[in-house]
Design a protein around this motif. Structure first.
Motif, PDB file in Angstrom:
ATOM      1  N   GLY A 230       0.812  -1.207   0.000  1.00  4.20           N
ATOM      2  CA  GLY A 230       0.000   0.000   0.000  1.00  4.20           C
ATOM      3  C   GLY A 230       0.853   1.268   0.000  1.00  4.20           C
ATOM      4  N   ALA A 231       1.957   1.253   0.727  1.00  2.00           N
ATOM      5  CA  ALA A 231       2.836   2.423   0.774  1.00  2.00           C
ATOM      6  C   ALA A 231       3.444   2.700  -0.597  1.00  2.00           C
ATOM      7  N   TYR A 234       0.662   4.113  -2.805  1.00  2.00           N
ATOM      8  CA  TYR A 234       0.365   5.504  -2.454  1.00  2.00           C
ATOM      9  C   TYR A 234       1.428   6.446  -3.012  1.00  2.00           C
ATOM     10  N   ARG A 235       2.680   6.013  -2.943  1.00  2.00           N
ATOM     11  CA  ARG A 235       3.788   6.857  -3.412  1.00  2.00           C
ATOM     12  C   ARG A 235       3.720   7.098  -4.916  1.00  2.00           C
ATOM     13  N   GLY A 237       0.950   6.815  -6.704  1.00  2.00           N
ATOM     14  CA  GLY A 237      -0.343   7.386  -7.055  1.00  2.00           C
ATOM     15  C   GLY A 237      -1.348   6.457  -7.700  1.00  2.00           C
ATOM     16  N   TRP A 243      -6.809  -0.004  -4.649  1.00  2.00           N
ATOM     17  CA  TRP A 243      -7.156  -0.116  -3.228  1.00  2.00           C
ATOM     18  C   TRP A 243      -8.273  -1.127  -3.016  1.00  2.00           C
TER      19      TRP A 243
END
Length: 298
Positions: A230-231, A234-235, A237, A243
């Motif tokens: 997930g990290a 997120y980084r 985009g 998700w």
């Protein structure tokens, strides 16, 4: 002539069993993180030829890994209920045959790497071969050999970045670390099946090392794997489709808790096999996100 063909088919069937081609779960657990790396490194548009080469390479290296694993464990497997009938353990395939088969598989996989004409990829492939060949022996001295397995099974991620970008971005190494935690989770479930036999013959596994905390350790490793994936997402985009896929993977991990909490061997093995859907859910989220970004569903 009929006898010769019958003999040939018998040997082929034994070699297929030795390579575990009749049990594709290992190929899938190796393939999913490789596909994560291929799709993320190409931002959802990997070259079809690169993808096919990596899929074929995955099958070859997983098969080679099974052969070298059984070579390393040929003196242990006859004493474990689940493995005593494997071709090497039962004496149906000789050590010499297995060595030739391993060498042939590795050479075929290396030939695929040479198609890219990349020294970086060649170097990574040598490291991947070392990891695959040495993993079976780590069960003699590492407390959690499953972590080493996670590196070996996730090395297709940096190789995918090298093949498509000519370099390995930091996100690839974070994904590799995520795969390490995922491998500890699913292979601990697998090790919980053989814990009694492994204790008796002296093999070290995470199920033995974690002891009564094995179920908690599995769930913590799932959480760390999901958090790292997930990290990274997120980084860079990624959007809601990703998700959604990650949420499905989290739900699968939660379901595994219900399977392993009583430590019943059959249910632990079911949880291990079910990890195919964990990896597939993450990949589906990545692939769908890229399709949405390209306006495929408009």
């Amino acid at each position: 002539m009929g006898i010769s063909w019958s003999r040939l088919r018998e040997r082929i069937d034994l070699y297929e069993s030795l390579m575990r081609l009749d049990r594709p779960i290992g190929i899938l657990l190796l393939l999913w993180p490789t596909l994560w790396g291929l799709w993320l490194s190409a931002r959802g548009e990997p070259h079809w030829m690169v993808a096919w080469i990596f899929v074929l390479g995955t099958v070859l290296m997983r098969s080679a890994g099974c052969v070298i694993n059984d070579l390393a464990d040929r003196n242990f497997d006859p004493h474990v209920e689940r493995t005593r009938n494997r071709p090497l353990a039962s004496g149906q395939v000789s050590t010499k045959e297995a060595l030739f088969l391993f060498a042939g598989l590795v050479l075929c996989a290396f030939a695929l790497v040479l198609l890219f004409e990349s020294w970086l990829l060649i170097g990574l492939s040598v490291a991947a071969l070392f990891l695959a060949a040495s993993y079976p022996f780590t069960k003699r001295f590492l407390a959690i050999p499953q972590a080493y397995l996670g590196v070996a099974f996730g090395f297709g991620i940096p190789m995918a970045y090298a093949a498509q970008l000519g370099r390995v971005l930091p996100e690839a190494w974070w994904l590799l670390l995520a795969n390490v935690f995922w491998a500890i989770a699913y292979d601990t479930e697998y090790a919980m099946v053989d814990r009694v036999d492994d204790l008796r013959i002296g093999i070290r596994t995470s199920a033995i090392t974690f002891g009564k905390a094995d179920v908690a350790a599995v769930m913590i490793c799932y959480a760390l794997a999901l958090g790292l994936i997930g990290a990274v997402a997120y980084r860079i985009g990624l959007g809601w489709c990703f998700w959604g896929g990650l949420a499905v993977a989290a739900g699968i991990a939660a379901y595994h808790y219900t399977l392993i909490r009583e430590r019943d061997p059959a249910r632990c093995f079911k949880a291990f096999l079910h990890n195919n859907w964990f990896g597939a859910s993450v990949f589906a989220g990545i692939a769908l996100d890229s399709l949405v970004r390209k306006g495929f569903f408009r």
